[in-house]
Design a protein around this motif. Structure first.
Motif, PDB file in Angstrom:
ATOM      1  N   LYS A 134       4.196  11.906 -63.575  1.00 52.06           N
ATOM      2  CA  LYS A 134       5.137  11.034 -62.869  1.00 52.06           C
ATOM      3  C   LYS A 134       6.422  11.025 -63.656  1.00 52.06           C
ATOM      4  N   ILE A 135       7.475  11.583 -63.083  1.00 51.44           N
ATOM      5  CA  ILE A 135       8.770  11.659 -63.735  1.00 51.44           C
ATOM      6  C   ILE A 135       9.723  10.796 -62.927  1.00 51.44           C
ATOM      7  N   ASN A 136      10.127   9.693 -63.532  1.00 51.77           N
ATOM      8  CA  ASN A 136      10.834   8.645 -62.792  1.00 51.77           C
ATOM      9  C   ASN A 136       9.957   8.238 -61.607  1.00 51.77           C
ATOM     10  N   SER A 137      10.441   8.320 -60.406  1.00 51.22           N
ATOM     11  CA  SER A 137       9.638   7.893 -59.257  1.00 51.22           C
ATOM     12  C   SER A 137       8.935   9.063 -58.562  1.00 51.22           C
ATOM     13  N   LEU A 138       9.074  10.275 -59.119  1.00 51.45           N
ATOM     14  CA  LEU A 138       8.523  11.459 -58.462  1.00 51.45           C
ATOM     15  C   LEU A 138       7.137  11.823 -58.981  1.00 51.45           C
ATOM     16  N   LYS A 139       6.280  12.198 -58.060  1.00 49.67           N
ATOM     17  CA  LYS A 139       4.938  12.661 -58.389  1.00 49.67           C
ATOM     18  C   LYS A 139       4.966  14.190 -58.353  1.00 49.67           C
ATOM     19  N   ILE A 140       4.894  14.811 -59.535  1.00 52.42           N
ATOM     20  CA  ILE A 140       5.055  16.266 -59.641  1.00 52.42           C
ATOM     21  C   ILE A 140       3.755  16.892 -60.148  1.00 52.42           C
ATOM     22  N   ALA A 141       3.223  17.839 -59.385  1.00 54.47           N
ATOM     23  CA  ALA A 141       1.960  18.496 -59.740  1.00 54.47           C
ATOM     24  C   ALA A 141       2.232  19.889 -60.293  1.00 54.47           C
ATOM     25  N   PHE A 142       1.467  20.254 -61.310  1.00 53.14           N
ATOM     26  CA  PHE A 142       1.625  21.546 -61.976  1.00 53.14           C
ATOM     27  C   PHE A 142       0.299  22.305 -61.902  1.00 53.14           C
ATOM     28  N   LEU A 143       0.303  23.436 -61.208  1.00 51.08           N
ATOM     29  CA  LEU A 143      -0.893  24.261 -61.057  1.00 51.08           C
ATOM     30  C   LEU A 143      -0.740  25.526 -61.890  1.00 51.08           C
ATOM     31  N   GLU A 144      -1.674  25.759 -62.808  1.00 57.03           N
ATOM     32  CA  GLU A 144      -1.579  26.953 -63.652  1.00 57.03           C
ATOM     33  C   GLU A 144      -1.839  28.215 -62.830  1.00 57.03           C
ATOM     34  N   TYR A 145      -1.389  29.333 -63.348  1.00 52.56           N
ATOM     35  CA  TYR A 145      -1.592  30.613 -62.676  1.00 52.56           C
ATOM     36  C   TYR A 145      -3.081  30.936 -62.580  1.00 52.56           C
ATOM     37  N   LEU A 178      -6.250  21.399 -56.459  1.00 51.81           N
ATOM     38  CA  LEU A 178      -5.285  21.062 -55.414  1.00 51.81           C
ATOM     39  C   LEU A 178      -5.792  19.914 -54.536  1.00 51.81           C
ATOM     40  N   LYS A 179      -7.089  19.895 -54.296  1.00 55.00           N
ATOM     41  CA  LYS A 179      -7.671  18.793 -53.536  1.00 55.00           C
ATOM     42  C   LYS A 179      -7.496  17.481 -54.291  1.00 55.00           C
ATOM     43  N   ARG A 180      -7.682  17.553 -55.607  1.00 59.37           N
ATOM     44  CA  ARG A 180      -7.504  16.359 -56.452  1.00 59.37           C
ATOM     45  C   ARG A 180      -6.042  15.907 -56.465  1.00 59.37           C
ATOM     46  N   PHE A 181      -5.110  16.855 -56.437  1.00 56.76           N
ATOM     47  CA  PHE A 181      -3.689  16.505 -56.399  1.00 56.76           C
ATOM     48  C   PHE A 181      -3.356  15.668 -55.169  1.00 56.76           C
ATOM     49  N   GLY A 182      -3.893  16.076 -53.999  1.00 57.91           N
ATOM     50  CA  GLY A 182      -3.554  15.371 -52.763  1.00 57.91           C
ATOM     51  C   GLY A 182      -2.063  15.459 -52.479  1.00 57.91           C
ATOM     52  N   LYS A 183      -1.520  14.384 -51.979  1.00 59.85           N
ATOM     53  CA  LYS A 183      -0.107  14.340 -51.604  1.00 59.85           C
ATOM     54  C   LYS A 183       0.773  14.145 -52.834  1.00 59.85           C
ATOM     55  N   VAL A 184       1.745  15.038 -53.026  1.00 61.32           N
ATOM     56  CA  VAL A 184       2.697  14.927 -54.134  1.00 61.32           C
ATOM     57  C   VAL A 184       4.108  15.174 -53.595  1.00 61.32           C
ATOM     58  N   ASP A 185       5.097  14.847 -54.407  1.00 64.08           N
ATOM     59  CA  ASP A 185       6.488  15.111 -54.013  1.00 64.08           C
ATOM     60  C   ASP A 185       6.865  16.570 -54.262  1.00 64.08           C
ATOM     61  N   ILE A 186       6.415  17.103 -55.413  1.00 62.87           N
ATOM     62  CA  ILE A 186       6.763  18.476 -55.796  1.00 62.87           C
ATOM     63  C   ILE A 186       5.526  19.184 -56.336  1.00 62.87           C
ATOM     64  N   LEU A 187       5.339  20.423 -55.911  1.00 61.21           N
ATOM     65  CA  LEU A 187       4.309  21.283 -56.500  1.00 61.21           C
ATOM     66  C   LEU A 187       5.001  22.398 -57.272  1.00 61.21           C
ATOM     67  N   VAL A 188       4.657  22.537 -58.544  1.00 62.51           N
ATOM     68  CA  VAL A 188       5.139  23.652 -59.365  1.00 62.51           C
ATOM     69  C   VAL A 188       3.955  24.595 -59.567  1.00 62.51           C
ATOM     70  N   HIS A 227      -0.953  19.235 -47.064  1.00 58.38           N
ATOM     71  CA  HIS A 227      -0.404  18.074 -47.765  1.00 58.38           C
ATOM     72  C   HIS A 227       1.122  17.973 -47.726  1.00 58.38           C
ATOM     73  N   GLN A 228       1.795  19.044 -47.358  1.00 63.97           N
ATOM     74  CA  GLN A 228       3.236  19.017 -47.131  1.00 63.97           C
ATOM     75  C   GLN A 228       4.063  18.360 -48.248  1.00 63.97           C
ATOM     76  N   PRO A 229       3.964  18.898 -49.480  1.00 62.74           N
ATOM     77  CA  PRO A 229       4.866  18.385 -50.518  1.00 62.74           C
ATOM     78  C   PRO A 229       6.313  18.624 -50.099  1.00 62.74           C
ATOM     79  N   LYS A 230       7.202  17.774 -50.547  1.00 63.29           N
ATOM     80  CA  LYS A 230       8.605  17.922 -50.152  1.00 63.29           C
ATOM     81  C   LYS A 230       9.172  19.248 -50.642  1.00 63.29           C
ATOM     82  N   TYR A 231       8.866  19.583 -51.896  1.00 59.45           N
ATOM     83  CA  TYR A 231       9.346  20.841 -52.470  1.00 59.45           C
ATOM     84  C   TYR A 231       8.205  21.581 -53.142  1.00 59.45           C
ATOM     85  N   VAL A 232       8.261  22.916 -53.082  1.00 53.55           N
ATOM     86  CA  VAL A 232       7.363  23.782 -53.837  1.00 53.55           C
ATOM     87  C   VAL A 232       8.236  24.759 -54.610  1.00 53.55           C
TER      88      VAL A 232
END
Length: 257
Positions: A134-145, A178-188, A227-232
């Motif tokens: 959680k960076i400020n108000s954003l929920k950002i998920a990071f998926l390794e290669y 990814l299932k555990r991530f669920g809905k996030v603002d950004i997926l990296v 899950h339609q993250p705002k940005y990927v």
């Protein structure tokens, strides 16, 4: 909040200072290190296997040369970015693993630096592995290669059965994360979603049999659709650099540099 998203640097570090102005956080899609030696050897051995030839073996000194090219260029960029703003990143598929370095140390009888261990000592730089920050108000998920099973099935690398078995294990793991991530603002993530900004060309020396194929991940695509993250933000397939919409999600393949 102002975020700077950077694609796979691959050794590039001459960023204009202006891009960092007012930035609160930096996100990186992986592959920090310059990997010219590793890429050349990988493609060369791919072609050898196709011809039924054994993989070309390299001396320990040559292997260290490959390792240090990636290590030194990675550390240079990590130090640069971490001074500009808090930096959050995945590692991608181009980085020398610390456990491999330990094995080579014993063979060579010399000291080899450990990349991940050294990165962790750098203030303001965070390697995030399969987690949400959680960076400020954003929920950002990071998926390794990871290697998706669809890549192995389409590209048919050497040791096919062994690599397909490994990919199935990795893909199941990624699906659960990814299932555990669920809905996030950004997926990296490192690789793009399958069929979007992921077509291989000959621009970067890929084998001829790869050209025109899609190298993205179907698991990532399914997650985005559901899950339609705002940005990927992704990279990996450099020639796929660009922007596309998948439903409400804005997907950016940031390419490299």
């Amino acid at each position: 909040m102002k975020i700077l998203a950077i694609g796979d640097p691959h050794g590039y570090y001459k960023y204009p200072k202006s891009i960092f102005k007012g930035v609160d956080a930096i996100l990186v899609t992986g592959d920090f290190g310059k990997a010219d030696i590793a890429r050349k050897r990988s493609f060369e051995n791919f072609e050898r296997k196709k011809k039924g030839l054994p993989e070309k073996e390299y001396t320990l000194k040559q292997n260290k040369e490959e390792y240090m090219e990636i290590y030194n260029s990675t550390m240079k960029i990590v130090k640069l970015l971490s001074k500009r703003a808090p930096t959050y990143a995945i590692l991608g598929n181009v980085w020398p693993k610390d456990d491999h370095a330990k094995k080579d140390e014993k063979k060579l009888g010399i000291k080899i630096p450990k990349l991940v261990a050294d990165i962790k000592k750098i203030k303001n730089f965070y390697v995030v592995k399969n987690a949400i920050r959680k960076i400020n108000s954003l929920k950002i998920a990071f998926l390794e290669y990871f290697v998706d099973t669809n890549w192995v099935q389409d590209f048919k690398p050497g040791d096919y059965k062994k690599k397909l078995k490994s990919a199935k294990k990795d893909t199941d793991k990624a699906r659960k994360i990814l299932k555990r991530f669920g809905k996030v603002d950004i997926l990296v993530c490192h690789q793009p979603p399958y069929g979007y900004l992921d077509k291989v060309s000959g621009k970067f020396g890929a084998p001829k049999s790869w050209i025109g194929k899609h190298a993205g991940s179907k698991v990532i695509l399914n997650y985005i659709k559901k899950h339609q993250p705002k940005y990927v933000f992704c990279g990996h397939i450099h020639e796929g650099k660009g922007k596309v919409k998948i439903g409400k999600s804005e997907v950016h393949n940031l390419g490299y540099f």
